[in-house]
Structures are given as structure tokens and as C-alpha cells.
Design a protein around this motif. Structure first.
Motif, PDB file in Angstrom:
ATOM      1  N   MET A 181     -13.803  -3.163  26.551  1.00 13.32           N
ATOM      2  CA  MET A 181     -14.756  -3.332  27.656  1.00 13.32           C
ATOM      3  C   MET A 181     -15.326  -4.741  27.595  1.00 13.32           C
ATOM      4  O   MET A 181     -15.567  -5.280  26.526  1.00 13.32           O
ATOM      5  CB  MET A 181     -15.894  -2.302  27.518  1.00 13.32           C
ATOM      6  CG  MET A 181     -16.942  -2.389  28.618  1.00 13.32           C
ATOM      7  SD  MET A 181     -18.218  -1.120  28.437  1.00 13.32           S
ATOM      8  CE  MET A 181     -17.279   0.342  28.817  1.00 13.32           C
ATOM      9  N   SER A 182     -15.540  -5.365  28.719  1.00 10.21           N
ATOM     10  CA  SER A 182     -16.135  -6.693  28.749  1.00 10.21           C
ATOM     11  C   SER A 182     -17.583  -6.636  28.310  1.00 10.21           C
ATOM     12  O   SER A 182     -18.219  -5.597  28.319  1.00 10.21           O
ATOM     13  CB  SER A 182     -16.039  -7.271  30.158  1.00 10.21           C
ATOM     14  OG  SER A 182     -16.815  -6.496  31.055  1.00 10.21           O
ATOM     15  N   SER A 183     -18.124  -7.796  27.933  1.00 10.30           N
ATOM     16  CA  SER A 183     -19.476  -7.813  27.386  1.00 10.30           C
ATOM     17  C   SER A 183     -20.526  -7.449  28.422  1.00 10.30           C
ATOM     18  O   SER A 183     -21.511  -6.800  28.102  1.00 10.30           O
ATOM     19  CB  SER A 183     -19.787  -9.196  26.800  1.00 10.30           C
ATOM     20  OG  SER A 183     -19.645 -10.187  27.788  1.00 10.30           O
ATOM     21  N   ARG A 199     -23.478  -4.176  27.093  1.00 13.07           N
ATOM     22  CA  ARG A 199     -22.891  -2.845  27.268  1.00 13.07           C
ATOM     23  C   ARG A 199     -21.634  -2.718  26.423  1.00 13.07           C
ATOM     24  O   ARG A 199     -20.918  -3.686  26.207  1.00 13.07           O
ATOM     25  CB  ARG A 199     -22.504  -2.609  28.735  1.00 13.07           C
ATOM     26  CG  ARG A 199     -23.618  -2.736  29.754  1.00 13.07           C
ATOM     27  CD  ARG A 199     -23.057  -2.668  31.172  1.00 13.07           C
ATOM     28  NE  ARG A 199     -24.067  -2.957  32.181  1.00 13.07           N
ATOM     29  CZ  ARG A 199     -24.748  -2.022  32.838  1.00 13.07           C
ATOM     30  NH1 ARG A 199     -24.498  -0.742  32.601  1.00 13.07           N
ATOM     31  NH2 ARG A 199     -25.652  -2.353  33.736  1.00 13.07           N
ATOM     32  N   ASN A 200     -21.375  -1.492  25.981  1.00 12.11           N
ATOM     33  CA  ASN A 200     -20.067  -1.154  25.416  1.00 12.11           C
ATOM     34  C   ASN A 200     -19.721   0.267  25.859  1.00 12.11           C
ATOM     35  O   ASN A 200     -20.357   0.818  26.762  1.00 12.11           O
ATOM     36  CB  ASN A 200     -20.030  -1.336  23.894  1.00 12.11           C
ATOM     37  CG  ASN A 200     -20.933  -0.369  23.139  1.00 12.11           C
ATOM     38  OD1 ASN A 200     -21.415   0.628  23.687  1.00 12.11           O
ATOM     39  ND2 ASN A 200     -21.169  -0.651  21.871  1.00 12.11           N
ATOM     40  N   GLU A 201     -18.738   0.871  25.232  1.00 12.81           N
ATOM     41  CA  GLU A 201     -18.277   2.179  25.692  1.00 12.81           C
ATOM     42  C   GLU A 201     -19.338   3.271  25.584  1.00 12.81           C
ATOM     43  O   GLU A 201     -19.238   4.306  26.242  1.00 12.81           O
ATOM     44  CB  GLU A 201     -17.044   2.603  24.893  1.00 12.81           C
ATOM     45  CG  GLU A 201     -17.296   2.759  23.394  1.00 12.81           C
ATOM     46  CD  GLU A 201     -16.041   3.041  22.614  1.00 12.81           C
ATOM     47  OE1 GLU A 201     -15.422   4.093  22.858  1.00 12.81           O
ATOM     48  OE2 GLU A 201     -15.670   2.213  21.769  1.00 12.81           O
ATOM     49  N   LEU A 231     -31.349 -13.340  17.692  1.00 14.63           N
ATOM     50  CA  LEU A 231     -30.556 -12.572  16.724  1.00 14.63           C
ATOM     51  C   LEU A 231     -29.123 -12.372  17.202  1.00 14.63           C
ATOM     52  O   LEU A 231     -28.400 -11.524  16.673  1.00 14.63           O
ATOM     53  CB  LEU A 231     -31.217 -11.215  16.464  1.00 14.63           C
ATOM     54  CG  LEU A 231     -32.619 -11.287  15.850  1.00 14.63           C
ATOM     55  CD1 LEU A 231     -33.206  -9.898  15.673  1.00 14.63           C
ATOM     56  CD2 LEU A 231     -32.592 -12.015  14.511  1.00 14.63           C
ATOM     57  N   GLU A 232     -28.709 -13.165  18.157  1.00 17.22           N
ATOM     58  CA  GLU A 232     -27.375 -12.993  18.733  1.00 17.22           C
ATOM     59  C   GLU A 232     -26.261 -13.224  17.714  1.00 17.22           C
ATOM     60  O   GLU A 232     -25.137 -12.763  17.899  1.00 17.22           O
ATOM     61  CB  GLU A 232     -27.196 -13.959  19.911  1.00 17.22           C
ATOM     62  CG  GLU A 232     -28.134 -13.690  21.078  1.00 17.22           C
ATOM     63  CD  GLU A 232     -29.477 -14.388  20.946  1.00 17.22           C
ATOM     64  OE1 GLU A 232     -30.253 -14.348  21.922  1.00 17.22           O
ATOM     65  OE2 GLU A 232     -29.753 -14.988  19.864  1.00 17.22           O
ATOM     66  N   GLY A 233     -26.563 -13.944  16.626  1.00 21.08           N
ATOM     67  CA  GLY A 233     -25.541 -14.223  15.624  1.00 21.08           C
ATOM     68  C   GLY A 233     -25.373 -13.162  14.570  1.00 21.08           C
ATOM     69  O   GLY A 233     -24.433 -13.229  13.755  1.00 21.08           O
ATOM     70  N   ARG A 234     -26.239 -12.156  14.543  1.00 17.78           N
ATOM     71  CA  ARG A 234     -26.105 -11.080  13.566  1.00 17.78           C
ATOM     72  C   ARG A 234     -24.873 -10.234  13.899  1.00 17.78           C
ATOM     73  O   ARG A 234     -24.517 -10.082  15.081  1.00 17.78           O
ATOM     74  CB  ARG A 234     -27.356 -10.188  13.558  1.00 17.78           C
ATOM     75  CG  ARG A 234     -28.652 -10.903  13.167  1.00 17.78           C
ATOM     76  CD  ARG A 234     -28.575 -11.477  11.775  1.00 17.78           C
ATOM     77  NE  ARG A 234     -28.186 -10.445  10.813  1.00 17.78           N
ATOM     78  CZ  ARG A 234     -27.642 -10.690   9.620  1.00 17.78           C
ATOM     79  NH1 ARG A 234     -27.381 -11.927   9.267  1.00 17.78           N
ATOM     80  NH2 ARG A 234     -27.333  -9.698   8.821  1.00 17.78           N
ATOM     81  N   PRO A 235     -24.180  -9.678  12.894  1.00 17.55           N
ATOM     82  CA  PRO A 235     -22.924  -8.952  13.156  1.00 17.55           C
ATOM     83  C   PRO A 235     -23.048  -7.843  14.193  1.00 17.55           C
ATOM     84  O   PRO A 235     -22.189  -7.710  15.070  1.00 17.55           O
ATOM     85  CB  PRO A 235     -22.549  -8.410  11.777  1.00 17.55           C
ATOM     86  CG  PRO A 235     -23.128  -9.393  10.812  1.00 17.55           C
ATOM     87  CD  PRO A 235     -24.426  -9.826  11.437  1.00 17.55           C
ATOM     88  N   ALA A 236     -24.103  -7.023  14.112  1.00 15.25           N
ATOM     89  CA  ALA A 236     -24.255  -5.935  15.078  1.00 15.25           C
ATOM     90  C   ALA A 236     -24.455  -6.481  16.482  1.00 15.25           C
ATOM     91  O   ALA A 236     -23.891  -5.966  17.460  1.00 15.25           O
ATOM     92  CB  ALA A 236     -25.433  -5.037  14.691  1.00 15.25           C
ATOM     93  N   ALA A 237     -25.253  -7.545  16.596  1.00 17.18           N
ATOM     94  CA  ALA A 237     -25.504  -8.138  17.901  1.00 17.18           C
ATOM     95  C   ALA A 237     -24.234  -8.769  18.468  1.00 17.18           C
ATOM     96  O   ALA A 237     -23.919  -8.608  19.656  1.00 17.18           O
ATOM     97  CB  ALA A 237     -26.613  -9.177  17.789  1.00 17.18           C
ATOM     98  N   LEU A 273     -22.601  -7.630  22.033  1.00 13.87           N
ATOM     99  CA  LEU A 273     -22.559  -8.671  23.051  1.00 13.87           C
ATOM    100  C   LEU A 273     -21.130  -8.946  23.506  1.00 13.87           C
ATOM    101  O   LEU A 273     -20.905  -9.408  24.623  1.00 13.87           O
ATOM    102  CB  LEU A 273     -23.200  -9.959  22.534  1.00 13.87           C
ATOM    103  CG  LEU A 273     -24.731  -9.939  22.427  1.00 13.87           C
ATOM    104  CD1 LEU A 273     -25.234 -11.154  21.660  1.00 13.87           C
ATOM    105  CD2 LEU A 273     -25.376  -9.869  23.803  1.00 13.87           C
ATOM    106  N   ALA A 274     -20.164  -8.643  22.647  1.00 15.80           N
ATOM    107  CA  ALA A 274     -18.751  -8.788  23.002  1.00 15.80           C
ATOM    108  C   ALA A 274     -18.187  -7.512  23.621  1.00 15.80           C
ATOM    109  O   ALA A 274     -16.983  -7.423  23.869  1.00 15.80           O
ATOM    110  CB  ALA A 274     -17.936  -9.168  21.765  1.00 15.80           C
ATOM    111  N   GLY A 275     -19.056  -6.513  23.839  1.00 18.20           N
ATOM    112  CA  GLY A 275     -18.611  -5.272  24.466  1.00 18.20           C
ATOM    113  C   GLY A 275     -17.975  -4.295  23.502  1.00 18.20           C
ATOM    114  O   GLY A 275     -17.308  -3.354  23.923  1.00 18.20           O
TER     115      GLY A 275
END
Length: 240
Positions: free
Chosen positions: A1-3, A19-21, A31-37, A41-43
Motif C-alpha cells: 500500500m502507498s504511504s 496509512r497501511n493495511e 520522530l519520522e526517523g524511528r523504525p516504527a514511524a 510512513l512507507a505504508g
């Protein structure tokens, strides 16, 4: 899915919607650089194998989820619950908690109880470092400290035994509590003894300690998902 991200202007909780599935998320600004974020953010889902295992083994019971961050696990777990079951989520960092509240609201989730609290073996106030020396939020790597100082905030700590009604069946207890696992598990002594939930503990590989602490039970470490060690009660027939 797109981000499918949309910057949110709300000054009380600045961030980005993603958004994701599984749903929609409010990712805190900075905090956009944190792994979960980065994942949402990449969907994508963060720690998809952990999520898939938890969703598959929720059964008819509740899930306890500590270290909720901005709610990156919350929509997926909420959807997997049986009718009448509940997700009990805990996040001590005030900024992360506000973002998790937004995530819950964005998805209209009604089977989630979200608390701005840390977990311990007694009800108390603990010191929690939420920002680094430059004042930048630590996000998901906020952690307990012994001394006050820059970036340290007092936060409420609670016992799970007094926060989740003992009559509620619990299928899974998942902790990402930055080195405070022993205290959190001791605070859930009666829940664990009564319901024998699956335990999913980040970076906590101490089977002997678990079985020594809960002497009437016997748990086996059945494997690892991402950085999470998974323990199941003996005889439950649960495998990865």
C-alpha cells in the motif's frame, strides 16, 4: 500500500497522518526517523511477524500491549479481538500518548483502553527520560532513569493487577518497556497466574527468572519475532 501521508497542522500534537493495511496513524513530528514511524510512513506494518502472531493467537481474550508509542500496533490488534474482548494499551511518554490517542480516534476504535502510564510492581511515580540533551523527543526509545535532569519527566506507574480487571481473560501480554520488564511482570502476578497468557517480551530472554517468579506455572521460550522473545505455557501447543 502507498504511504498516503498527510501533514497534520494541529499545534497540540503536530505530526503526520499515515496509512497501511490496518488503518490510519498519527506519527509525531520529529520522530519520522524511528523504525516504527518509517514503516508506517512507507505504508507498511512495523514488526509484521509479531503482529501476525499476536493476531493469530488473540483467541477470545484481551491483549495487554505496553509501550504503545504512537499506536503503531493498535489498529491491527484491535481488529483481531473477538467480540467483547479489549485491548489494554499503555504509553508513559506524554507526547507519544497524545499521538496514540489520535491514532485511536482516527480509526474510531471502541475496544481500546489507552492509559498514559508506565508499568511497575507498585503504583508510584517514576522518572522517565523523554527528550535528549538537545530537547529532541526520544519517542519509542524513551526510558526509565534514576535521577532527574534535562529531558526527564515524572510519570505515573501502575500495576497491571490493579489496572486490568482480574475477571478479564487475557490471551497475550506484550511488553516493550525499555528494561522495566521484571517490575512490569511482577505487577501482573495475579493476571499471569490466573490466565497464563502468551508473553511477548522485547529483548528479555530470561526463562528461568519467569519460572522462578511464577512458581506454579511453567513457561517455555518458543522463539523470537523481530526483537521479541515469545514464551508460551507448557502444554499449550503454541509454536511459531
Amino acid at each position: 500500500m502507498s504511504s498516503d501521508t498527510i501533514t497534520q497542522p494541529d499545534p497540540t500534537c503536530p505530526g503526520t497522518e499515515a496509512r497501511n493495511e490496518y488503518g490510519r496513524y498519527h506519527v509525531p513530528q520529529g520522530l519520522e526517523g524511528r523504525p516504527a514511524a518509517k514503516a508506517v510512513l512507507a505504508g507498511r506494518a512495523f514488526e509484521p511477524e509479531t503482529l501476525a502472531f499476536m493476531r493469530a493467537h488473540a483467541g477470545d481474550g484481551d491483549i495487554i500491549h505496553a509501550g504503545a508509542f504512537f499506536g503503531d500496533f493498535i489498529p491491527a490488534l484491535s481488529q483481531a479481538l473477538a467480540p467483547g474482548a479489549r485491548l489494554w494499551a499503555f504509553e508513559p511518554n506524554p507526547g507519544n500518548f497524545a499521538a496514540a490517542q489520535r491514532t485511536v480516534a482516527l480509526n474510531g476504535l471502541e475496544n481500546v483502553t489507552l492509559a498514559n502510564a508506565a508499568l511497575s510492581n507498585r503504583d508510584e511515580t517514576v522518572l522517565f527520560r523523554t527528550r535528549d540533551a538537545e530537547g529532541k523527543s526520544l519517542g519509542g526509545i524513551s526510558h526509565f532513569v534514576e535521577e532527574d535532569g534535562e529531558g526527564v519527566e515524572p510519570v505515573r506507574a501502575v500495576m497491571l493487577d490493579f489496572s486490568v480487571p482480574l475477571a478479564r481473560p487475557v490471551s497475550i501480554l506484550q511488553l516493550d518497556v525499555e528494561g522495566h520488564e521484571k517490575q512490569a511482570l511482577k505487577g501482573a502476578y495475579h493476571i499471569i497466574n490466573r490466565w497464563q497468557p502468551i508473553l511477548i517480551l522485547e529483548y528479555f530472554s530470561q526463562t528461568q527468572w519467569i519460572n522462578r517468579t511464577f512458581r506454579s506455572l511453567s513457561y517455555t521460550r518458543i522463539g523470537k519475532l523481530h526483537g521479541n522473545f515469545v514464551y508460551a505455557p507448557d502444554g499449550a501447543g503454541i509454536t511459531l
